[in-house]
Design a protein around this motif. Structure first.
Motif, PDB file in Angstrom:
ATOM      1  N   ASP A 217       0.835  -1.206   0.000  1.00  0.00           N
ATOM      2  CA  ASP A 217       0.000   0.000   0.000  1.00  0.00           C
ATOM      3  C   ASP A 217       0.867   1.253   0.000  1.00  0.00           C
ATOM      4  O   ASP A 217       0.565   2.250   0.638  1.00  0.00           O
ATOM      5  CB  ASP A 217      -0.940  -0.019   1.227  1.00  0.00           C
TER       6      ASP A 217
ATOM      7  N   SER B 243      -1.369   1.720  -3.849  1.00  0.00           N
ATOM      8  CA  SER B 243      -2.530   2.546  -3.584  1.00  0.00           C
ATOM      9  C   SER B 243      -3.079   3.161  -4.875  1.00  0.00           C
ATOM     10  O   SER B 243      -4.301   3.245  -5.070  1.00  0.00           O
ATOM     11  CB  SER B 243      -2.114   3.623  -2.582  1.00  0.00           C
ATOM     12  N   SER B 244      -2.176   3.580  -5.764  1.00  0.00           N
ATOM     13  CA  SER B 244      -2.634   4.145  -7.051  1.00  0.00           C
ATOM     14  C   SER B 244      -3.331   3.080  -7.887  1.00  0.00           C
ATOM     15  O   SER B 244      -4.339   3.365  -8.558  1.00  0.00           O
ATOM     16  CB  SER B 244      -1.455   4.716  -7.847  1.00  0.00           C
TER      17      SER B 244
ATOM     18  N   GLU C 135      -6.754   2.636  -6.463  1.00  0.00           N
ATOM     19  CA  GLU C 135      -7.619   3.785  -6.771  1.00  0.00           C
ATOM     20  C   GLU C 135      -8.171   3.685  -8.192  1.00  0.00           C
ATOM     21  O   GLU C 135      -9.357   3.887  -8.436  1.00  0.00           O
ATOM     22  CB  GLU C 135      -6.818   5.089  -6.589  1.00  0.00           C
TER      23      GLU C 135
ATOM     24  N   VAL D 167      -6.335  -4.869  -0.614  1.00  0.00           N
ATOM     25  CA  VAL D 167      -4.956  -4.363  -0.525  1.00  0.00           C
ATOM     26  C   VAL D 167      -4.350  -4.883   0.773  1.00  0.00           C
ATOM     27  O   VAL D 167      -4.914  -4.678   1.855  1.00  0.00           O
ATOM     28  CB  VAL D 167      -4.927  -2.814  -0.545  1.00  0.00           C
TER      29      VAL D 167
ATOM     30  N   THR E  55      -1.024  -4.895   3.271  1.00  0.00           N
ATOM     31  CA  THR E  55       0.220  -4.167   3.528  1.00  0.00           C
ATOM     32  C   THR E  55       0.839  -4.556   4.870  1.00  0.00           C
ATOM     33  O   THR E  55       0.134  -4.715   5.864  1.00  0.00           O
ATOM     34  CB  THR E  55       0.026  -2.637   3.489  1.00  0.00           C
TER      35      THR E  55
ATOM     36  N   PRO F 246      -2.292   3.391   6.793  1.00  0.00           N
ATOM     37  CA  PRO F 246      -2.613   3.543   5.372  1.00  0.00           C
ATOM     38  C   PRO F 246      -1.582   4.468   4.698  1.00  0.00           C
ATOM     39  O   PRO F 246      -0.752   5.062   5.394  1.00  0.00           O
ATOM     40  CB  PRO F 246      -3.994   4.197   5.378  1.00  0.00           C
ATOM     41  N   LEU F 247      -1.709   4.626   3.404  1.00  0.00           N
ATOM     42  CA  LEU F 247      -0.696   5.367   2.629  1.00  0.00           C
ATOM     43  C   LEU F 247      -0.325   6.716   3.243  1.00  0.00           C
ATOM     44  O   LEU F 247      -1.190   7.511   3.578  1.00  0.00           O
ATOM     45  CB  LEU F 247      -1.212   5.609   1.206  1.00  0.00           C
TER      46      LEU F 247
ATOM     47  N   HIS G 219      -3.852   9.006   2.978  1.00  0.00           N
ATOM     48  CA  HIS G 219      -5.199   8.427   3.081  1.00  0.00           C
ATOM     49  C   HIS G 219      -5.471   7.974   4.515  1.00  0.00           C
ATOM     50  O   HIS G 219      -4.543   7.557   5.213  1.00  0.00           O
ATOM     51  CB  HIS G 219      -5.322   7.179   2.197  1.00  0.00           C
TER      52      HIS G 219
ATOM     53  N   TRP H 102     -10.934   6.444   3.399  1.00  0.00           N
ATOM     54  CA  TRP H 102     -10.673   6.607   1.957  1.00  0.00           C
ATOM     55  C   TRP H 102     -10.853   5.265   1.238  1.00  0.00           C
ATOM     56  O   TRP H 102     -11.432   5.193   0.161  1.00  0.00           O
ATOM     57  CB  TRP H 102      -9.252   7.153   1.753  1.00  0.00           C
ATOM     58  N   TYR H 103     -10.362   4.201   1.847  1.00  0.00           N
ATOM     59  CA  TYR H 103     -10.462   2.860   1.230  1.00  0.00           C
ATOM     60  C   TYR H 103     -11.912   2.365   1.303  1.00  0.00           C
ATOM     61  O   TYR H 103     -12.452   1.843   0.329  1.00  0.00           O
ATOM     62  CB  TYR H 103      -9.516   1.882   1.936  1.00  0.00           C
TER      63      TYR H 103
ATOM     64  N   LEU I 121      -8.914  -2.923   2.839  1.00  0.00           N
ATOM     65  CA  LEU I 121      -7.501  -2.677   3.213  1.00  0.00           C
ATOM     66  C   LEU I 121      -7.162  -3.499   4.447  1.00  0.00           C
ATOM     67  O   LEU I 121      -7.835  -3.403   5.469  1.00  0.00           O
ATOM     68  CB  LEU I 121      -7.299  -1.188   3.525  1.00  0.00           C
TER      69      LEU I 121
END
Ligand SMILES: Cc1cc2nc3c(=O)[nH]c(=O)nc-3n(C[C@H](O)[C@H](O)[C@H](O)COP(=O)(O)OP(=O)(O)OC[C@H]3O[C@@H](n4cnc5c(N)ncnc54)[C@H](O)[C@@H]3O)c2cc1C
Length: 424
Positions: A18, A23-24, A27, A39, A41, A46-47, A69, A73-74, A81
Motif C-alpha cells: 500500500d 494505492s494508485s 484507486e 490491498v 500491507t 494507510p498510505l 489516506h 478513503w479505502y 484494506l
C-alpha cells in the motif's frame, strides 16, 4: 490465475503493498470497476507520503502532515484494506496468497507493489541502538528522536537518501561526518565538478564528507548504544547516532517458491506483466522493459511508482491490444540546499556525458546512450527539466545537438516527435 481475458465484476483483484504504487493501482481499479479489491500491507498505517517523512524527521513537519489516506478513503471506494498483514507465500497455480497470520486469499489478478527495504551494513554492531536505516514513518520517528539528542553523527552511503540524512543532521545541529565509499557523492550520475557543488553545500551546513572510505565496525557503550564508527583506515568518528543509506533490496522473499523471476526486482515486460498470467508488478519493485533503452530498468521515485500503479490497473483491465507500454520519464528532486537539484531519466546509464557549469551553483550534466538523451542531473536551475524530459521521452538521437541542450535556456533540437504510445 486468468489468461488474458476481459475483466468481469466477479473478478477478485489483490494488491500486495500500500505504498504509492499499490494505492494508485487500487484507486484506478476502484474507479473503473465494481470488482472485489483487496490491498494487503505489512505497514500499520494507510498510505502516507514517504517522500515527506524526511521533513518529519528533520522536525519541520508534524507526523499528521505526511498522511495521505485514512481508512475511510479505502472504505468509501469499497477497497478492503488489511493493515499489518504481510504476504509470506504465493501459489501461482491456485492464485492464492498466504499471509503471516495463516490466511489464504484468492485472486484472479494479483499486483505486486512491495517496494524495497534498506540494505543492511554487514559489519559488527550494525544492529546497535542508534544505528538506523530510513524507509518508514517509524524509522523517521526514531531518527528524529535520536538526532534531537545527539551531538555527533555519521552518515553512510553516497546516494540520494544519504543527502536526506545529512539534511536532518544539519537541521538538528548534529556535527556529522558523511562517509562515502566512492571519490564523490552520487558518483554514478555526477562528475567531480557537479559533486563539488554538493560537497561545499554539505560543509557549509556542518556535514563533513569523507571519501573513499568504508565502515569496518561500530563501537558501542555499555548499554548497547552506538558510540563510534571505525572506518577501514582505522579512523574513529564519534557517533551518538548513525544513518545507513546504502541502497535497497526488493521485497520479493514471498516469491521464492514461484516461477516469477524476481532477482533484483520482479521482472515484467513493458506492460508491467510478469511471465505468469494474471500476475503484475508496479513501483520500485518492478524491473520493467523500457522500449526506449531496449533493456530492463528499475525506478526508485515517487512519481514513477504512482504512474506505474495507475498504468498496471489500466492494463489489467484493458483487452489485449489496448495495453500501454510504460514510458514515463522519472525524476527526483532534492530541495535541502540553498539551490535546488534534480535528476531525471536514467542519468547513470549514459555511454557518453556532456556537461556545463554556468556559475558556482548552477550546473547541468546530460547522459547519452546510442545518441539518445537518457537522463541527466541539474543543479541550480530546474526550469529546463520539463523540456529535457520531453527530449528523453521522444527517443530521438540528439547527441549532436548537445550544445543546444546545454544552453542556459534549452533550445529544442529541431522537431522531436514523442514516441507513439505502444500497445501489444
Ligand atoms: C526518506 C525517503 C525520501 C525519499 N525522497 C524521495 C524524493 O524526494 N523523490 C522521489 O521521487 N522519491 C523519493 N523517495 C523514494 C520513493 O518514496 C519511492 O520510490 C516510492 O515510495 C516507492 O513506492 P512503492 O509503492 O513502489 O514502494 P514502497 O513505498 O516501498 O511501498 C511498498 C509497500 O509494500 C509493503 N510490503 C512489502 N513487502 C510486503 C509483503 N510481503 N506483504 C505485504 N506488504 C508488503 C511495504 O510495507 C510498503 O508499505 C524517498 C524514499 C525515502 C524512504
Amino acid at each position: 490465475m486468468t489468461q488474458d481475458t476481459l475483466p468481469s465484476t466477479q473478478d477478485r483483484y489483490v494488491i500486495v503493498g500500500d505504498g504509492i504504487a499499490g494505492s494508485s493501482a487500487a484507486e484506478t481499479l476502484a474507479a473503473e470497476t465494481d470488482a472485489q479489491i483487496t490491498v494487503l500491507t505489512a505497514e500499520s498505517e494507510p498510505l502516507y507520503n514517504r517522500v515527506m517523512i524526511k521533513e518529519f524527521a528533520k522536525g519541520t513537519l508534524p507526523e499528521s502532515a505526511v498522511q495521505i489516506h485514512d481508512r475511510d478513503w479505502y472504505e468509501d471506494r469499497g477497497i478492503d484494506l488489511r493493515l499489518s498483514t504481510r504476504v509470506v507465500d504465493l501459489d501461482t497455480r491456485a492464485g492464492v496468497v498466504q499471509t503471516d497470520d495463516g490466511e489464504q486469499i484468492a485472486s484472479d489478478e494479483l499486483v505486486i507493489a512491495t517496494g524495497g527495504s534498506p540494505r543492511r551494513l554487514p559489519v559488527p554492531n550494525a544492529d546497535a541502538d542508534g544505528v538506523t536505516s530510513f524507509w518508514t514513518i517509524e524509522d523517521a520517528a526514531r531518527i528524529r528522536e535520536q538526532a534531537a539528542s545527539a551531538d555527533s553523527g555519521v552518515i553512510v552511503g553516497g546516494g540520494l537518501l544519504g543527502i536526506d540524512y545529512a539534511a536532518i543532521a544539519s537541521t538538528q545541529d548534529v556535527d556529522a561526518h558523511y562517509l562515502i565509499r566512492e571519490d564523490r557523492w552520487f558518483s554514478r550520475a555526477m562528475s567531480e565538478t557537479g559533486a563539488a557543488i554538493v560537497h561545499d553545500a554539505l560543509r557549509e551546513r556542518g556535514v563533513t564528507p569523507v571519501f573513499e572510505t568504508e565502515v569496518e565496525r561500530f563501537e558501542t557503550d555499555g548499554t548497547g548504544q552506538v558510540s563510534a564508527t571505525v572506518d577501514d583506515d582505522g579512523q574513529i568518528y564519534d557517533s551518538d547516532c548513525v544513518g545507513v543509506a546504502i541502497g535497497t533490496e526488493p521485497n520479493v522473499d514471498f516469491l521464492a517458491e514461484t516461477p516469477i523471476a524476481a532477482e533484483g526486482g520482479v521482472r515484467v515486460d513493458e506492460f508491467l506483466r510478469t511471465d505468469v498470467p494474471g500476475v503484475w508488478a508496479a513501483g520500485d519493485v518492478a524491473r520493467y522493459h523500457d522500449r526506449r533503452l531496449d533493456r530492463r530498468v528499475q525506478n526508485g521515485s515517487w512519481g514513477s511508482a504512482a504512474a506505474q500503479g495507475d498504468l498496471v490497473a489500466q492494463n489489467l483491465l484493458a483487452g489485449r491490444g489496448d495495453r500501454e507500454a510504460f514510458a514515463f520519464v522519472p525524476s527526483y528532486t532534492v530541495t535541502h540546499f540553498e539551490f535546488p537539484m534534480a535528476s531525471f531519466g536514467h542519468p547513470a546509464l549514459g555511454e557518453t556525458y556532456r556537461e556545463r557549469q554556468y556559475d558556482d551553483r548552477e550546473w547541468r550534466r546530460l547522459a547519452f546512450r546510442d545518441g539518445k538523451l537518457v537522463g541527466g542531473v541539474l543543479i541550480g536551475d530546474l526550469a529546463p527539466m520539463g523540456t529535457l524530459s520531453d527530449v528523453v521521452a521522444s527517443g530521438q538521437r540528439v547527441q549532436r545537438q548537445s550544445p543546444d541542450l546545454l544552453a542556459r535556456d534549452v533550445e529544442l533540437p529541431g522537431e522531436h516527435t514523442p514516441v507513439p504510445a505502444a500497445s501489444d
